[in-house]
Design a protein around this motif. Structure first.
Motif, PDB file in Angstrom:
ATOM      1  N   PHE B   5      19.534  14.721   1.539  1.00 14.61           N
ATOM      2  CA  PHE B   5      19.150  15.668   0.487  1.00 14.61           C
ATOM      3  C   PHE B   5      20.153  15.610  -0.656  1.00 14.61           C
ATOM      4  O   PHE B   5      19.775  15.590  -1.832  1.00 14.61           O
ATOM      5  CB  PHE B   5      19.055  17.096   1.057  1.00 14.61           C
ATOM      6  N   ILE B   6      21.430  15.542  -0.314  1.00 14.02           N
ATOM      7  CA  ILE B   6      22.463  15.491  -1.361  1.00 14.02           C
ATOM      8  C   ILE B   6      22.322  14.205  -2.187  1.00 14.02           C
ATOM      9  O   ILE B   6      22.393  14.231  -3.409  1.00 14.02           O
ATOM     10  CB  ILE B   6      23.881  15.624  -0.738  1.00 14.02           C
ATOM     11  N   HIS B   7      22.085  13.095  -1.489  1.00 19.33           N
ATOM     12  CA  HIS B   7      21.909  11.822  -2.206  1.00 19.33           C
ATOM     13  C   HIS B   7      20.678  11.875  -3.110  1.00 19.33           C
ATOM     14  O   HIS B   7      20.693  11.387  -4.241  1.00 19.33           O
ATOM     15  CB  HIS B   7      21.780  10.673  -1.211  1.00 19.33           C
ATOM     16  N   SER B   8      19.652  12.480  -2.582  1.00 20.00           N
ATOM     17  CA  SER B   8      18.416  12.607  -3.355  1.00 20.00           C
ATOM     18  C   SER B   8      18.637  13.506  -4.576  1.00 20.00           C
ATOM     19  O   SER B   8      18.157  13.213  -5.675  1.00 20.00           O
ATOM     20  CB  SER B   8      17.325  13.189  -2.453  1.00 20.00           C
ATOM     21  N   LEU B   9      19.389  14.564  -4.360  1.00 16.04           N
ATOM     22  CA  LEU B   9      19.698  15.497  -5.447  1.00 16.04           C
ATOM     23  C   LEU B   9      20.503  14.792  -6.546  1.00 16.04           C
ATOM     24  O   LEU B   9      20.235  14.962  -7.744  1.00 16.04           O
ATOM     25  CB  LEU B   9      20.486  16.688  -4.883  1.00 16.04           C
ATOM     26  N   GLN B  10      21.472  13.980  -6.113  1.00 20.55           N
ATOM     27  CA  GLN B  10      22.279  13.230  -7.089  1.00 20.55           C
ATOM     28  C   GLN B  10      21.382  12.300  -7.905  1.00 20.55           C
ATOM     29  O   GLN B  10      21.529  12.168  -9.119  1.00 20.55           O
ATOM     30  CB  GLN B  10      23.338  12.403  -6.355  1.00 20.55           C
ATOM     31  N   SER B  11      20.471  11.647  -7.193  1.00 19.35           N
ATOM     32  CA  SER B  11      19.556  10.724  -7.850  1.00 19.35           C
ATOM     33  C   SER B  11      18.667  11.468  -8.845  1.00 19.35           C
ATOM     34  O   SER B  11      18.485  11.028  -9.985  1.00 19.35           O
ATOM     35  CB  SER B  11      18.705  10.027  -6.777  1.00 19.35           C
ATOM     36  N   GLU B  12      18.133  12.613  -8.418  1.00 19.14           N
ATOM     37  CA  GLU B  12      17.256  13.398  -9.297  1.00 19.14           C
ATOM     38  C   GLU B  12      18.032  13.926 -10.509  1.00 19.14           C
ATOM     39  O   GLU B  12      17.508  13.977 -11.613  1.00 19.14           O
ATOM     40  CB  GLU B  12      16.641  14.577  -8.527  1.00 19.14           C
ATOM     41  N   TRP B  13      19.282  14.307 -10.278  1.00 19.59           N
ATOM     42  CA  TRP B  13      20.100  14.829 -11.376  1.00 19.59           C
ATOM     43  C   TRP B  13      20.356  13.745 -12.424  1.00 19.59           C
ATOM     44  O   TRP B  13      20.324  13.998 -13.630  1.00 19.59           O
ATOM     45  CB  TRP B  13      21.414  15.390 -10.836  1.00 19.59           C
ATOM     46  N   LEU B  14      20.572  12.518 -11.929  1.00 14.39           N
ATOM     47  CA  LEU B  14      20.794  11.392 -12.839  1.00 14.39           C
ATOM     48  C   LEU B  14      19.593  11.153 -13.757  1.00 14.39           C
ATOM     49  O   LEU B  14      19.741  10.783 -14.918  1.00 14.39           O
ATOM     50  CB  LEU B  14      21.018  10.124 -12.013  1.00 14.39           C
ATOM     51  N   LYS B  15      18.419  11.379 -13.202  1.00 15.73           N
ATOM     52  CA  LYS B  15      17.191  11.144 -13.981  1.00 15.73           C
ATOM     53  C   LYS B  15      17.080  12.082 -15.177  1.00 15.73           C
ATOM     54  O   LYS B  15      16.355  11.805 -16.110  1.00 15.73           O
ATOM     55  CB  LYS B  15      15.958  11.352 -13.088  1.00 15.73           C
ATOM     56  N   THR B  16      17.772  13.213 -15.106  1.00 17.73           N
ATOM     57  CA  THR B  16      17.657  14.184 -16.207  1.00 17.73           C
ATOM     58  C   THR B  16      18.537  13.795 -17.392  1.00 17.73           C
ATOM     59  O   THR B  16      18.422  14.393 -18.460  1.00 17.73           O
ATOM     60  CB  THR B  16      18.068  15.603 -15.744  1.00 17.73           C
ATOM     61  N   ARG B  17      19.394  12.799 -17.175  1.00 14.63           N
ATOM     62  CA  ARG B  17      20.307  12.395 -18.250  1.00 14.63           C
ATOM     63  C   ARG B  17      19.515  11.981 -19.498  1.00 14.63           C
ATOM     64  O   ARG B  17      18.585  11.184 -19.399  1.00 14.63           O
ATOM     65  CB  ARG B  17      21.166  11.212 -17.760  1.00 14.63           C
TER      66      ARG B  17
END
Lengths: 301, 260
Positions: B5-17
């Protein structure tokens, strides 16, 4: 051992006719499997089904001998895919796009640089993916598929949008990945000529049905059976009469003399005979060896 | 599961850049405080009165929230949630995301978590803006700072309620955005419900409409008589709607026939 086994897959969309009808697809480990068919034949639907992007209605899907549904995440960890058009975040750079997936796969960060080098996009810097040409987007998508070092690559028309040079480069890259890293590749295309130099096994889908599956050699053999030889001459009707006793199946099509495919020696002999009989031969070409004709032939049989 | 979940969250957060939603959060967070700052800079003669006011921060907080609570925040939440949830449709990336070795549950909740984090980010930026707009004119003109001690507890509590009151909007917009490829559908639904909620503010059963809670919270903050839902704990309603919409959204997402 098969990397992919899709057995008796059938699929229909709401209220529509069956788009896939009892498809069986078996991809041997270590092979490059060409999945061929004209546009709308059901290639993408098959690939989306086996990757779980469409809910399975009928049939059985196995990867590496394991049922897909029960081992979904475990199996997907070993698969790299590119389905149809590139899947990229337009506002991000090439490196950032790969970083998004690196976080999910938790592969080493150095892989980002490696795959960018591999697809020749290492120098795109701060350029956003939305500003890439279609060819660059396609190559970046390949990099995404390769990022986590998969053992199986599923590529749906990966040469779309690539120029001839790019297509050759892509073929070379896939060949290297298969031969040097042992990656099994399933590649779809609507052009046999595009992948015939690459694949060892072929499956042909037509109107949602698998009409051929076997080695490339077996397909070539069939191709030879349906291929024809076309003579462009000045008096086609007279030429037909001259050859009627020897080649009763010869016909005239679009003003040209059409014979079944022949050996080089037989071709030379016919040419000599026509010339001796006073017929001018302007050209000799091989015809009906395109994929569509093979589809028709295989389907009709 | 937690690690993925944390890895997925990091990935999703990156997409908002550099995404539109990310810009919306930053610009939206500072928009009202900037206007308030400009107004206070233009009328420095009013600053000594502000310094002396015993409830300067509560009053200033209320002023800043006026337009924000009634219109800008619900609208911003509608827009940002829709934009974030639609990121995959717009970039044609659902098929890539759904062929990664992640559980669908992980994907669903990490995306939702990113939206909530961005909302939190907005509130933080908005409050930083309020504090700056409160202090800066005094520093610039050399007028004494407000004598009232900064009410941390008040700010935390009121912000928490605004956060809670936005949750139904987030959940419903998330639900619609995940189901429809066309950006106009979630946006239209969001704007429609927002307008309906503004019309229904004075209705005795206005709290049935899940987009009314931010304005209600504002009226409660400003103690506006006649409007609001005295006797009804609309924060609980907000939480209830949030849970309901999230569960519904999850079920619809998981059971979707086509995943890319």
């Amino acid at each position: 051992m098969y990397s992919i086994e899709a057995l008796n897959l059938s699929h229909h969309f709401t209220k529509g006719e069956r788009v896939l009808d009892d498809i069986t697809l078996q991809v041997k480990e270590g092979s490059i499997f060409g999945f061929l068919g004209p546009n709308g034949a059901g290639k993408t639907t098959t690939l989306r089904l086996i990757l779980g992007l469409l809910r399975k209605q009928q049939g059985d899907i196995r990867f590496f001998g394991k049922p897909f549904e029960q081992h979904r995440t475990e199996v997907l960890r070993q698969i790299g895919s590119l389905i149809e058009s590139p899947s990229l975040y337009g506002q991000l750079t090439a490196t950032e796009n790969l970083l998004v997936w690196q976080k999910v796969y938790q592969c080493p960060k150095k892989r980002i640089r490696e795959v960018l080098d591999l697809v020749d996009l290492a120098n795109t810097g701060a350029k956003k993916a939305s500003q890439f040409s279609l060819g660059m987007k396609q190559r970046l998508s390949i990099a995404v598929a390769l990022l986590h070092s998969p053992t199986l690559l599923i590529l749906d028309e990966p040469t779309n949008g690539l120029d001839p040079g790019g297509i050759v480069e892509m073929r070379t890259l896939l060949k290297i990945l298969n031969e040097e890293q042992g990656i099994t590749i399933l590649i779809s295309s609507h052009l046999l000529s595009e992948i015939e130099k690459l694949v060892s096994e072929v499956g042909i889908i037509h109107h949602g049905k698998m009409v051929f599956q076997g080695s490339l050699d077996a397909l070539m053999e069939r191709q030879q059976q349906v291929a024809s030889l076309i003579f462009e001459v000045n008096r086609a009707q007279q030429a037909l009469q001259i050859l009627a006793d020897q080649y009763p199946t010869a016909v005239i099509a679009q003003g040209k003399l059409k014979l079944p495919a022949l050996s080089n020696e037989a071709t030379a002999a016919i040419t000599r005979r026509l010339v001796t009989e006073g017929i001018d031969v302007y050209g000799i070409t091989r015809g009906d060896n395109d994929l569509e004709t093979i589809f028709m032939n295989i389907t009709n049989n | 599961m937690t690690t993925s979940f944390i890895h997925s969250l990091q990935s999703e957060w990156l997409k908002t850049r550099r995404s539109l939603a990310a810009w919306l959060v930053i610009l939206g967070g500072f928009f009202i405080p900037l206007i308030m700052l400009t107004a206070r800079l233009l009328y420095p003669d009013r600053l000594p009165g502000d310094s002396a006011a015993p409830d300067f921060w509560e009053a200033f907080f209320g002023k800043c929230w006026q337009m924000m609570a009634l219109f800008l925040l619900p609208m911003g939440v509608v827009l940002a949630t829709t934009l974030l949830a639609q990121l995959e449709f717009r970039n044609n990336t659902w098929k890539q995301l759904h062929t990664t070795p992640q559980y669908l549950t992980t994907i669903f909740f990490s995306k939702l978590a990113v939206i909530l984090l961005m909302m939190l980010q907005f509130l933080i930026l908005f409050n930083i803006g309020i504090i700056l707009a409160g202090f800066l004119p005094h520093a610039i003109y050399g007028v004494p700072f407000p004598k009232e001690a900064f009410p941390v507890e008040f700010f935390l509590l009121k912000n928490t309620w605004f956060f809670v009151d936005c949750l139904p909007i987030v959940a419903l917009q998330y639900l619609i955005s995940l189901q429809f490829k066309n950006f106009m559908i979630p946006l239209g639904a969001g704007i429609g419900l927002m307008v309906a909620s503004l019309i229904a503010l004075e209705w005795e059963y206005g709290y049935f409409i899940p987009y009314t809670y931010c304005p209600y919270n504002f009226f409660e903050l400003r103690k506006v008589a006649g409007i609001g839902q005295q006797g009804v704990n609309f924060h609980l309603w907000a939480l209830g709607y949030f849970v309901l919409f999230t569960v519904l959204s999850y079920v619809l997402y998981i059971t979707k026939k086509e995943k890319g």
